[in-house]
Design a protein around this motif. Structure first.
Motif: not given
Length: 417
Positions: A21-50
């Motif tokens: 979450a701390a590097v969201f703005p930097l990843l968004k700028a470096d790789w041109g990611l949308t908010d939904s792609k940024l969210a998927s990087l977070t949610s994939i962890v929780a999904l596997m945990v689930g």
């Protein structure tokens, strides 16, 4: 010592998870990611945990909780290191996938280890404190990750979290053993044990799904975690976009609100234990109050203009946003037999991750792409209504749930372990 080391590993768990979450703005700028792609990087962890928490918790109950905890810590730390060398979104997504695999059952097995050496009258406080470790770890992960990212680059943020996790895993393995846990175990009232300290009976895992009160606790725990998960993931971006703070400063300010989430979990757990000391059913009532406070304050916070009033409402709502975590974990522990407690808390973790930690950030990310982050955040507190409904039903069927647990223990007491 056991509790301290388990808590330390939990901090590492969430530091590795939330540093993203701390590097969201930097990843968004470096790789041109949308908010939904940024969210998927977070949610994939929780999904596997689930998906994996329950089977891995069952394995831990049988294979050994200490051995399982150490293995998980090594896996998530190595996977976090892989995040540091990812060259693109796809590689990062795969690395985050394995972070989720490693973290899958740590929360449930770790808390079962902690509860096993303390009296049941402290379970809400301990559960709240242990689960708050996730918020405290998120604070450190977000704030430290932001500082490292600004000064050394976002890859070093992941590297630092990975190294810390490996060190703590080695320390836990050296200090905590299964025999030590058995020596200091505090068994449920009325439980018979054999000479080596193990419970004389072992109820089947299927008993976790035949108690309606436990189902209500699972559902309430997952739904109340939805908005808390949104706060953990999206507050750095919120302050970056609406308060015009640089990524490093936004991460530091967001960390203060994440700290409120964790502090609230601890305080709410202590309050619950005090109020329910003579009447355990009061846990359900106080949990309803916590959800209601967050529903009102957070619902208002994202509908007013930016400024002091919004920050005040956001602070109050954040404090109570996950306050139900301790009570629901204590409810699950109190309604299930100790021999399957890791599995029971694993099921609660599944609900927390699938309904909350995975669903929350992803849904808000998708909505943010369509309607803006502020309007999307305003919808998140609605999920507290479902949590309140589940808690109301759970309170009504709680006495029946206790009778069911007593009947199960009596039924299987004649079956050898």
């Amino acid at each position: 010592m056991v509790a301290a080391l388990a808590f330390g590993l939990l901090l590492s768990d969430y530091m590795s998870r939330q540093v993203l979450a701390a590097v969201f703005p930097l990843l968004k700028a470096d790789w041109g990611l949308t908010d939904s792609k940024l969210a998927s990087l977070t949610s994939i962890v929780a999904l596997m945990v689930g998906l994996l928490t329950f089977p891995l918790s069952v394995i831990a109950d049988r294979w050994g909780r200490v051995r399982s905890l150490v293995t998980m810590a090594v896996v998530w730390s190595v996977a976090t290191l892989a995040c540091a060398i990812a060259a693109n979104f796809e590689q990062m997504l795969i690395a985050r996938f394995f972070v989720g695999v490693g973290e899958a059952a740590y929360g449930s097995v770790g808390i079962a280890v902690v509860l096993s050496v303390f009296s049941p009258r402290l379970h809400s406080s301990l559960s709240g404190a242990f689960m708050a470790g996730g918020s405290f770890g998120s604070v450190v992960g977000v704030s430290l990750g932001a500082v490292i990212a600004v000064n050394l680059g976002w890859r070093w943020s992941f590297t630092a979290m990975a190294v810390l996790g490996l060190i703590l895993a080695a320390l836990f393995r050296a200090v905590v053993t299964e025999s030590r846990l058995k020596r200091y175990a505090v068994h449920d009232e009325g439980t018979e044990v054999v000479d080596d300290g193990r419970p004389e009976i072992r109820v089947p895992v299927s008993t976790l799904f035949t108690n309606s009160a436990v189902w209500c606790a699972y559902l309430a725990g997952g739904l109340q975690m939805f908005t808390a998960a949104v706060l953990l993931s999206w507050t750095p971006s919120f302050f970056n976009r609406y308060y015009d703070l640089a990524p490093g400063k936004a991460g530091s300010v967001a960390a203060l609100f994440v700290l409120l989430v964790g502090t609230g979990m601890v305080v709410c757990g202590v309050i619950t234990d005090r109020i329910s000391r003579t009447d355990p059913s009061r846990k359900w009532t106080i949990a309803i109050v916590f959800c209601a406070i967050s529903l009102v304050t957070l619902g208002a916070a994202f509908r007013v203009e930016t400024g002091p009033l919004q920050l005040t409402l956001l602070a109050i709502g954040a404090f109570f946003s996950a306050g139900t975590s301790g009570p629901t974990a204590a409810m699950v522990a109190g309604l299930t037999h100790e021999t399957v407690r890791s599995s029971a808390l694993g099921t609660l973790t599944v609900a927390n991750n699938v309904l909350g930690l995975a669903l929350g950030p992803f849904v808000i990310g998708v909505l943010a792409d369509k309607m803006g982050l502020m309007d999307a955040l305003a919808l998140a507190p609605i999920f507290y209504i479902g949590a309140i409904a589940a808690l109301i039903v759970g309170h009504r069927v709680y006495p029946r749930g206790l009778r069911k647990l007593a009947a199960q223990s009596a039924r299987y007491s004649a079956i050898p372990a």
